[in-house]
Design a protein around this motif. Structure first.
Motif, PDB file in Angstrom:
ATOM      1  N   GLU A  61     -11.672 -11.783   4.926  1.00 58.27           N
ATOM      2  CA  GLU A  61     -11.594 -10.339   4.703  1.00 58.27           C
ATOM      3  C   GLU A  61     -10.175  -9.894   4.379  1.00 58.27           C
ATOM      4  N   TYR A  62      -9.179 -10.579   4.967  1.00 56.82           N
ATOM      5  CA  TYR A  62      -7.782 -10.214   4.711  1.00 56.82           C
ATOM      6  C   TYR A  62      -7.439 -10.403   3.225  1.00 56.82           C
ATOM      7  N   GLY A  63      -7.774 -11.573   2.676  1.00 57.87           N
ATOM      8  CA  GLY A  63      -7.490 -11.822   1.265  1.00 57.87           C
ATOM      9  C   GLY A  63      -8.272 -10.899   0.349  1.00 57.87           C
ATOM     10  N   PHE A  64      -9.514 -10.606   0.715  1.00 56.23           N
ATOM     11  CA  PHE A  64     -10.337  -9.673  -0.052  1.00 56.23           C
ATOM     12  C   PHE A  64      -9.680  -8.293  -0.077  1.00 56.23           C
ATOM     13  N   GLU A  65      -9.201  -7.858   1.075  1.00 56.23           N
ATOM     14  CA  GLU A  65      -8.592  -6.536   1.192  1.00 56.23           C
ATOM     15  C   GLU A  65      -7.316  -6.435   0.348  1.00 56.23           C
ATOM     16  N   LEU A  66      -6.492  -7.478   0.370  1.00 54.37           N
ATOM     17  CA  LEU A  66      -5.270  -7.460  -0.436  1.00 54.37           C
ATOM     18  C   LEU A  66      -5.590  -7.471  -1.925  1.00 54.37           C
ATOM     19  N   ALA A  67      -6.562  -8.278  -2.321  1.00 53.55           N
ATOM     20  CA  ALA A  67      -6.932  -8.343  -3.740  1.00 53.55           C
ATOM     21  C   ALA A  67      -7.471  -6.996  -4.225  1.00 53.55           C
ATOM     22  N   LEU A  68      -8.284  -6.336  -3.410  1.00 49.32           N
ATOM     23  CA  LEU A  68      -8.822  -5.034  -3.798  1.00 49.32           C
ATOM     24  C   LEU A  68      -7.706  -3.986  -3.848  1.00 49.32           C
ATOM     25  N   SER A  69      -6.770  -4.031  -2.911  1.00 46.78           N
ATOM     26  CA  SER A  69      -5.652  -3.092  -2.922  1.00 46.78           C
ATOM     27  C   SER A  69      -4.831  -3.244  -4.194  1.00 46.78           C
ATOM     28  N   ALA A  70      -4.573  -4.484  -4.591  1.00 44.64           N
ATOM     29  CA  ALA A  70      -3.822  -4.724  -5.825  1.00 44.64           C
ATOM     30  C   ALA A  70      -4.584  -4.208  -7.039  1.00 44.64           C
ATOM     31  N   HIS A  71      -5.893  -4.425  -7.044  1.00 44.27           N
ATOM     32  CA  HIS A  71      -6.735  -3.949  -8.147  1.00 44.27           C
ATOM     33  C   HIS A  71      -6.693  -2.420  -8.237  1.00 44.27           C
ATOM     34  N   LEU A  72      -6.836  -1.752  -7.108  1.00 48.59           N
ATOM     35  CA  LEU A  72      -6.840  -0.285  -7.105  1.00 48.59           C
ATOM     36  C   LEU A  72      -5.468   0.268  -7.498  1.00 48.59           C
ATOM     37  N   GLU A  73      -4.407  -0.405  -7.082  1.00 45.86           N
ATOM     38  CA  GLU A  73      -3.064   0.039  -7.452  1.00 45.86           C
ATOM     39  C   GLU A  73      -2.860  -0.015  -8.963  1.00 45.86           C
ATOM     40  N   ARG A  74      -3.406  -1.049  -9.601  1.00 47.50           N
ATOM     41  CA  ARG A  74      -3.287  -1.162 -11.067  1.00 47.50           C
ATOM     42  C   ARG A  74      -4.175  -0.156 -11.781  1.00 47.50           C
ATOM     43  N   GLU A  75      -5.301   0.179 -11.157  1.00 49.08           N
ATOM     44  CA  GLU A  75      -6.325   0.973 -11.836  1.00 49.08           C
ATOM     45  C   GLU A  75      -6.139   2.473 -11.683  1.00 49.08           C
ATOM     46  N   ARG A  76      -5.550   2.913 -10.572  1.00 46.64           N
ATOM     47  CA  ARG A  76      -5.531   4.340 -10.275  1.00 46.64           C
ATOM     48  C   ARG A  76      -4.111   4.853 -10.033  1.00 46.64           C
ATOM     49  N   GLU A  77      -3.880   6.080 -10.398  1.00 48.32           N
ATOM     50  CA  GLU A  77      -2.609   6.752 -10.156  1.00 48.32           C
ATOM     51  C   GLU A  77      -2.693   7.411  -8.782  1.00 48.32           C
ATOM     52  N   ALA A  78      -2.497   6.605  -7.753  1.00 47.27           N
ATOM     53  CA  ALA A  78      -2.678   7.095  -6.379  1.00 47.27           C
ATOM     54  C   ALA A  78      -1.830   6.276  -5.432  1.00 47.27           C
ATOM     55  N   ILE A  79      -1.693   6.767  -4.216  1.00 42.35           N
ATOM     56  CA  ILE A  79      -1.037   6.031  -3.140  1.00 42.35           C
ATOM     57  C   ILE A  79      -2.093   5.158  -2.474  1.00 42.35           C
ATOM     58  N   VAL A  80      -1.834   3.850  -2.414  1.00 36.33           N
ATOM     59  CA  VAL A  80      -2.761   2.904  -1.795  1.00 36.33           C
ATOM     60  C   VAL A  80      -2.142   2.412  -0.490  1.00 36.33           C
ATOM     61  N   SER A  81      -2.927   2.404   0.573  1.00 37.89           N
ATOM     62  CA  SER A  81      -2.444   1.928   1.861  1.00 37.89           C
ATOM     63  C   SER A  81      -3.572   1.201   2.581  1.00 37.89           C
ATOM     64  N   ARG A  82      -3.230   0.533   3.679  1.00 39.00           N
ATOM     65  CA  ARG A  82      -4.226  -0.241   4.433  1.00 39.00           C
ATOM     66  C   ARG A  82      -4.073  -0.002   5.926  1.00 39.00           C
TER      67      ARG A  82
END
Length: 320
Positions: free
Chosen positions: A3-24
């Motif tokens: 789940e940790y690796g999944f969460e990091l990969a999704l965070s990176a994807h969302l950071e590239r895709e959206r103009e927003a602040i991403v946090s965990r």
């Protein structure tokens, strides 16, 4: 995938895709201990004003106290808490440039360097990461809590599993569903989330058993305060909260993820790395590109111009 690796990969994807602040891993409850896996905070109308203050999280008591940009106040009266805690809050607010201090007759006074803009953030999206839906754990209760409390504007479940009708029947209707492949970065929308009523009071599930459900009725004011704290923490924290391990084998990828070729996966440095790892090759940690990556890819500003930077304690007794 863990789940940790999944969460990091999704965070990176969302950071590239959206103009927003991403946090965990942010607190998403009021009386309870709900932790939100991934949070996206969209910029509001006054985002530039917030970004101009500091790249760090501003302590909530410094924001919520009576001190403003006008007349300076005696430091002990700026935050409503124990004097020791008040000292910590004031020092931190000065250190990051949100407060400035002055001395009058041996007493310390502080004021805000800039007005804190309440409308700096827009809609907030919370993502619950569950790569394997066959091991749901407390998923249903967690999502019900998010929906009934309505602290965030939308809630999504992200999974690597194939989503069946049986899965959807166990997920609250208001929760959106994404199918995400961390290996390819492909994300498919199975179901769009429904907007939640963030303005009125909400019901927070504290504990749920087959025989009983304990709840807290959160007022509109409690929710508004917690939403601001959530957005503020997300702004200062980001999602790359790990330290890269002191190992020659680790090779951070283009997103800054701690990829280990020896393990052939993204590792969790705090638990996967070190002398206990058979593949450990001691070396200085790789260069930390986290601030640069975050500033290039998101609206966050690491070190805004025009704000003072004062080390804690160095000027505490100046002018006496």
């Amino acid at each position: 995938m863990q789940e940790y690796g999944f969460e990091l990969a999704l965070s990176a994807h969302l950071e590239r895709e959206r103009e927003a602040i991403v946090s965990r891993q942010l607190g998403g409850g009021i009386e309870g201990r709900r932790v939100l896996d991934t949070v996206l905070v969209e910029p509001g109308s006054a985002f530039a004003e917030r970004a101009a203050i500091t790249g760090e999280t501003i302590p909530p008591p410094a924001i919520e106290g009576p001190v403003g940009t006008g007349e300076a106040r005696f430091w002990k009266r700026t935050v409503d808490c124990h004097p020791e805690r008040a000292r910590e809050v004031v020092d931190r607010a000065v250190e990051i440039g949100f407060f400035e201090r002055e001395r009058r007759s041996g007493r310390e006074y502080v004021r805000q360097t800039a007005r804190y803009p309440d409308d700096w953030f827009g809609p907030i999206l919370a993502v619950e990461n569950k790569p394997d839906l066959d091991r749901p754990g407390a998923l249903e209760t967690q999502l019900l809590t998010d929906v009934h409390l309505a602290l965030v504007d939308r809630v999504v479940l992200a999974t690597a599993s194939h989503v069946t009708g049986a899965h959807l029947n166990r997920i609250p209707d208001a929760v959106g569903v994404w199918q995400f492949d961390p290996a390819t970065g492909e994300r498919a929308v199975v179901r769009e989330p429904t907007a939640l009523p963030t303005d009125p009071a909400g019901v927070e599930i504290i504990e749920r058993t087959p025989a009983r459900t304990d709840v807290h009725v959160a007022t509109a004011a409690e929710k508004a305060r917690r939403r601001r704290r959530l957005a503020e923490r997300a702004y200062g924290k980001g999602w790359r909260t790990y330290d890269l391990p002191a190992c020659a084998r680790v090779a951070p990828d283009d997103d800054g993820l701690p990829y280990c070729p020896w393990k052939n996966r993204v590792v969790r440095p705090a638990t996967d790395c070190g002398a206990d790892c058979a593949g450990h090759d001691p070396a200085d940690p790789p260069a930390d590109e986290t601030p640069r990556l975050r500033e290039v890819r998101t609206p966050w500003v690491a070190d805004p111009d025009g704000r003072s930077r004062t080390q804690v304690g160095l000027d505490r007794f100046a002018g006496e």
